[in-house]
Write an enzyme that holds these catalytic residues in place. Structure first.
Site, PDB file in Angstrom:
ATOM      1  N   SER A   8       0.840  -1.197   0.000  1.00 52.48           N
ATOM      2  CA  SER A   8       0.000   0.000   0.000  1.00 52.48           C
ATOM      3  C   SER A   8       0.872   1.242   0.000  1.00 52.48           C
ATOM      4  O   SER A   8       1.649   1.464   0.928  1.00 52.48           O
ATOM      5  CB  SER A   8      -0.899   0.012   1.234  1.00 52.48           C
ATOM      6  OG  SER A   8      -1.507   1.286   1.345  1.00 52.48           O
ATOM      7  N   HIS A  31      -1.337  -1.302  -4.159  1.00 54.54           N
ATOM      8  CA  HIS A  31      -2.604  -0.919  -3.530  1.00 54.54           C
ATOM      9  C   HIS A  31      -2.639   0.601  -3.358  1.00 54.54           C
ATOM     10  O   HIS A  31      -1.747   1.189  -2.751  1.00 54.54           O
ATOM     11  CB  HIS A  31      -2.694  -1.636  -2.176  1.00 54.54           C
ATOM     12  CG  HIS A  31      -3.994  -1.475  -1.470  1.00 54.54           C
ATOM     13  ND1 HIS A  31      -5.113  -2.221  -1.767  1.00 54.54           N
ATOM     14  CD2 HIS A  31      -4.348  -0.668  -0.447  1.00 54.54           C
ATOM     15  CE1 HIS A  31      -6.101  -1.894  -0.950  1.00 54.54           C
ATOM     16  NE2 HIS A  31      -5.668  -0.932  -0.139  1.00 54.54           N
ATOM     17  N   ASP A  33      -4.816   3.711  -1.988  1.00 51.37           N
ATOM     18  CA  ASP A  33      -5.912   4.061  -1.080  1.00 51.37           C
ATOM     19  C   ASP A  33      -6.444   5.457  -1.377  1.00 51.37           C
ATOM     20  O   ASP A  33      -5.789   6.452  -1.085  1.00 51.37           O
ATOM     21  CB  ASP A  33      -5.410   4.029   0.372  1.00 51.37           C
ATOM     22  CG  ASP A  33      -5.200   2.621   0.886  1.00 51.37           C
ATOM     23  OD1 ASP A  33      -6.141   1.812   0.787  1.00 51.37           O
ATOM     24  OD2 ASP A  33      -4.098   2.332   1.391  1.00 51.37           O
ATOM     25  N   MET A  35      -9.016   8.246  -0.351  1.00 54.72           N
ATOM     26  CA  MET A  35      -9.846   8.644   0.792  1.00 54.72           C
ATOM     27  C   MET A  35     -10.367  10.059   0.589  1.00 54.72           C
ATOM     28  O   MET A  35      -9.636  10.922   0.108  1.00 54.72           O
ATOM     29  CB  MET A  35      -9.018   8.605   2.082  1.00 54.72           C
ATOM     30  CG  MET A  35      -8.346   7.280   2.356  1.00 54.72           C
ATOM     31  SD  MET A  35      -7.580   7.306   3.989  1.00 54.72           S
ATOM     32  CE  MET A  35      -6.628   5.777   3.922  1.00 54.72           C
ATOM     33  N   HIS A  64      -8.321   1.030  -3.957  1.00 58.51           N
ATOM     34  CA  HIS A  64      -9.238   0.832  -2.835  1.00 58.51           C
ATOM     35  C   HIS A  64      -9.896   2.173  -2.544  1.00 58.51           C
ATOM     36  O   HIS A  64      -9.255   3.083  -2.030  1.00 58.51           O
ATOM     37  CB  HIS A  64      -8.432   0.324  -1.623  1.00 58.51           C
ATOM     38  CG  HIS A  64      -9.233   0.186  -0.373  1.00 58.51           C
ATOM     39  ND1 HIS A  64      -8.649   0.041   0.871  1.00 58.51           N
ATOM     40  CD2 HIS A  64     -10.579   0.132  -0.148  1.00 58.51           C
ATOM     41  CE1 HIS A  64      -9.590  -0.077   1.795  1.00 58.51           C
ATOM     42  NE2 HIS A  64     -10.766  -0.014   1.203  1.00 58.51           N
ATOM     43  N   MET A  66     -12.067   4.487  -0.506  1.00 58.92           N
ATOM     44  CA  MET A  66     -12.733   4.759   0.775  1.00 58.92           C
ATOM     45  C   MET A  66     -13.414   6.113   0.627  1.00 58.92           C
ATOM     46  O   MET A  66     -12.993   7.120   1.202  1.00 58.92           O
ATOM     47  CB  MET A  66     -11.698   4.746   1.907  1.00 58.92           C
ATOM     48  CG  MET A  66     -11.269   3.316   2.252  1.00 58.92           C
ATOM     49  SD  MET A  66      -9.696   3.268   3.106  1.00 58.92           S
ATOM     50  CE  MET A  66      -8.605   3.363   1.693  1.00 58.92           C
ATOM     51  N   MET A 135     -11.805  -5.830   5.582  1.00 54.96           N
ATOM     52  CA  MET A 135     -10.927  -4.902   6.310  1.00 54.96           C
ATOM     53  C   MET A 135     -10.563  -5.502   7.667  1.00 54.96           C
ATOM     54  O   MET A 135     -11.428  -5.946   8.419  1.00 54.96           O
ATOM     55  CB  MET A 135     -11.622  -3.552   6.526  1.00 54.96           C
ATOM     56  CG  MET A 135     -11.783  -2.687   5.281  1.00 54.96           C
ATOM     57  SD  MET A 135     -10.251  -2.262   4.418  1.00 54.96           S
ATOM     58  CE  MET A 135      -9.322  -1.369   5.682  1.00 54.96           C
ATOM     59  N   PHE A 141      -6.552   4.825   8.138  1.00 56.70           N
ATOM     60  CA  PHE A 141      -5.156   5.094   8.487  1.00 56.70           C
ATOM     61  C   PHE A 141      -4.311   3.838   8.399  1.00 56.70           C
ATOM     62  O   PHE A 141      -4.793   2.731   8.678  1.00 56.70           O
ATOM     63  CB  PHE A 141      -5.074   5.659   9.913  1.00 56.70           C
ATOM     64  CG  PHE A 141      -5.810   6.962  10.056  1.00 56.70           C
ATOM     65  CD1 PHE A 141      -5.199   8.165   9.737  1.00 56.70           C
ATOM     66  CD2 PHE A 141      -7.145   6.965  10.449  1.00 56.70           C
ATOM     67  CE1 PHE A 141      -5.893   9.366   9.827  1.00 56.70           C
ATOM     68  CE2 PHE A 141      -7.853   8.164  10.542  1.00 56.70           C
ATOM     69  CZ  PHE A 141      -7.227   9.364  10.226  1.00 56.70           C
ATOM     70  N   GLY A 142      -3.031   4.030   8.049  1.00 56.97           N
ATOM     71  CA  GLY A 142      -2.071   2.933   8.104  1.00 56.97           C
ATOM     72  C   GLY A 142      -1.559   2.768   9.525  1.00 56.97           C
ATOM     73  O   GLY A 142      -1.853   3.577  10.410  1.00 56.97           O
ATOM     74  N   GLY A 143      -0.809   1.701   9.734  1.00 58.25           N
ATOM     75  CA  GLY A 143      -0.121   1.521  11.006  1.00 58.25           C
ATOM     76  C   GLY A 143      -0.989   1.087  12.179  1.00 58.25           C
ATOM     77  O   GLY A 143      -0.555   1.165  13.325  1.00 58.25           O
ATOM     78  N   ASP A 173      -6.729  -6.270   4.519  1.00 57.49           N
ATOM     79  CA  ASP A 173      -6.064  -4.964   4.481  1.00 57.49           C
ATOM     80  C   ASP A 173      -6.092  -4.350   5.874  1.00 57.49           C
ATOM     81  O   ASP A 173      -7.170  -4.103   6.414  1.00 57.49           O
ATOM     82  CB  ASP A 173      -6.816  -4.071   3.475  1.00 57.49           C
ATOM     83  CG  ASP A 173      -6.211  -2.687   3.324  1.00 57.49           C
ATOM     84  OD1 ASP A 173      -5.119  -2.437   3.861  1.00 57.49           O
ATOM     85  OD2 ASP A 173      -6.862  -1.851   2.648  1.00 57.49           O
ATOM     86  N   GLY A 174      -4.900  -4.128   6.415  1.00 55.47           N
ATOM     87  CA  GLY A 174      -4.773  -3.454   7.707  1.00 55.47           C
ATOM     88  C   GLY A 174      -4.024  -4.303   8.714  1.00 55.47           C
ATOM     89  O   GLY A 174      -4.448  -5.408   9.048  1.00 55.47           O
ATOM     90  N   GLY A 175      -2.863  -3.815   9.127  1.00 53.81           N
ATOM     91  CA  GLY A 175      -2.097  -4.514  10.160  1.00 53.81           C
ATOM     92  C   GLY A 175      -1.466  -5.815   9.699  1.00 53.81           C
ATOM     93  O   GLY A 175      -1.119  -6.669  10.518  1.00 53.81           O
ATOM     94  N   GLY A 195       1.115  -2.065   4.084  1.00 50.06           N
ATOM     95  CA  GLY A 195       1.705  -0.734   3.950  1.00 50.06           C
ATOM     96  C   GLY A 195       2.960  -0.622   4.786  1.00 50.06           C
ATOM     97  O   GLY A 195       4.088  -0.720   4.280  1.00 50.06           O
ATOM     98  N   SER A 196       2.767  -0.453   6.095  1.00 52.78           N
ATOM     99  CA  SER A 196       3.910  -0.252   7.006  1.00 52.78           C
ATOM    100  C   SER A 196       4.927  -1.373   6.900  1.00 52.78           C
ATOM    101  O   SER A 196       6.130  -1.120   6.938  1.00 52.78           O
ATOM    102  CB  SER A 196       3.422  -0.181   8.454  1.00 52.78           C
ATOM    103  OG  SER A 196       2.308   0.654   8.552  1.00 52.78           O
TER     104      SER A 196
END
Ligand code: DX5
Ligand code: ZN
Length: 221
Positions: A8, A31, A33, A35, A64, A66, A135, A141-143, A173-175, A195-196
C-alpha cells in the site's frame, strides 16, 4: 496456492512516489488508497493523482476507494485503466450494478466491508465480484493493529466461493505483517495488502515483500 502481495503506497513517501513505486516491482499489484475525508476521516488523493500513478507504475493498480457515493465515482478509476477497483459496500447504493459497470469498463470489480459490516448478505452475490476485501482495521489510516476477530468472515467467503465454483480473490487490508499474515492466510485470505510492513519496516521493500510472501504461502491452503 498462489498468494498475492499488494504493498500500500499510503505508507510510501508521497513526494517520491515514482521511486517508491519502482521499489516494489516484485509485488503482484500496488494498492492505492483513495480517501475523501467523508467516508473516512482522512484525505489522500483523487483521480488526477491516480491517473499519474497509473502512467508511471511498473506494477498494475489495485485501487481501494474509501469514498462516499461510490456509484458515481468508482467508474472513473476503472476508466483510468486500473487493473482492479474496490468500493465499500457501505458506500454504494447498488453494489451489483456498480460491479457490472466496472467489469464492463475492463477492471476487476471488488467490494470491501468494514470490520463491523456483516458479510452474509454478499455471499450469494459472489459471482458479481472478482475480489472481496475484508478490512482487518477500521479504514482510514495505516499503522493500526490487525483485528483477528474479523477472520470468520474469510471462512464464510471461502466456503461460499468453493460452493459456487468461483475463483474470487479474498483480500485483507490493515495490520498485515510477517507476524499476522499467517493468521489471515490460514483463515482463507489469498491477497494481502501491506503498507507499514513493506515500506516502514527494517528490510528494503523487496526483502519485506519476499518475507510476507513466504509467511503467507506457508499458511495458505
Ligand atoms: C487503511 C488502508 C490500508 C493501509 C494499510 O485504511 O486501507 O490500505 O494502507 O496500512 P498498514 O499495512 O500499515 O496497516
Ligand atoms: Zn486499503
Amino acid at each position: 496456492m498462489p498468494v498475492r502481495i499488494n504493498p500500500s503506497i499510503l505508507a510510501a513517501d508521497f513526494v517520491n512516489l515514482e521511486r517508491d513505486l519502482n521499489s516494489i516491482q516484485t509485488a503482484d499489484l500496488v494498492h492505492v488508497d483513495v480517501m475523501d475525508n467523508h467516508f473516512v476521516p482522512n484525505l489522500t488523493f483523487g483521480p488526477q493523482m491516480v491517473g499519474r500513478i497509473q502512467d508511471v507504475s511498473p506494477v498494475p493498480l489495485d485501487v481501494h476507494l474509501m469514498i462516499s457515493d461510490a456509484d458515481r465515482w468508482a467508474p472513473g478509476y476503472a476508466e483510468l485503466g486500473a487493473y482492479s477497483v474496490t468500493f465499500h459496500a457501505e458506500a454504494a447504493e447498488n453494489p451489483v450494478a456498480l460491479a457490472r459497470r466496472l467489469r464492463e469498463i475492463g477492471a476487476r470489480a471488488g467490494i470491501a466491508v468494514k470490520p463491523g459490516t456483516a458479510i452474509e448478505p454478499y455471499l450469494e452475490l459472489l459471482p458479481e465480484f472478482d475480489q472481496v476485501l475484508v478490512m482487518t482495521v477500521e479504514p482510514g489510516f495505516g499503522g493500526q493493529s490487525f483485528m483477528p476477530e474479523v477472520m470468520p468472515k474469510l471462512g464464510l467467503l471461502r466456503d461460499a466461493a468453493a460452493r459456487q465454483g468461483l475463483d474470487v480473490w479474498l483480500q485483507v487490508d490493515g495490520g498485515i505483517s510477517a507476524d499476522t499474515i499467517g493468521i489471515a492466510a490460514e483463515a482463507g485470505a489469498n491477497t494481502f495488502v501491506a503498507g507499514s510492513s513493506v515500506y516502514n519496516s527494517n528490510g528494503d521493500p523487496t526483502e519485506n515483500i519476499a518475507a510476507l510472501r513466504a509467511a503467507a504461502e506457508q499458511h495458505s491452503h
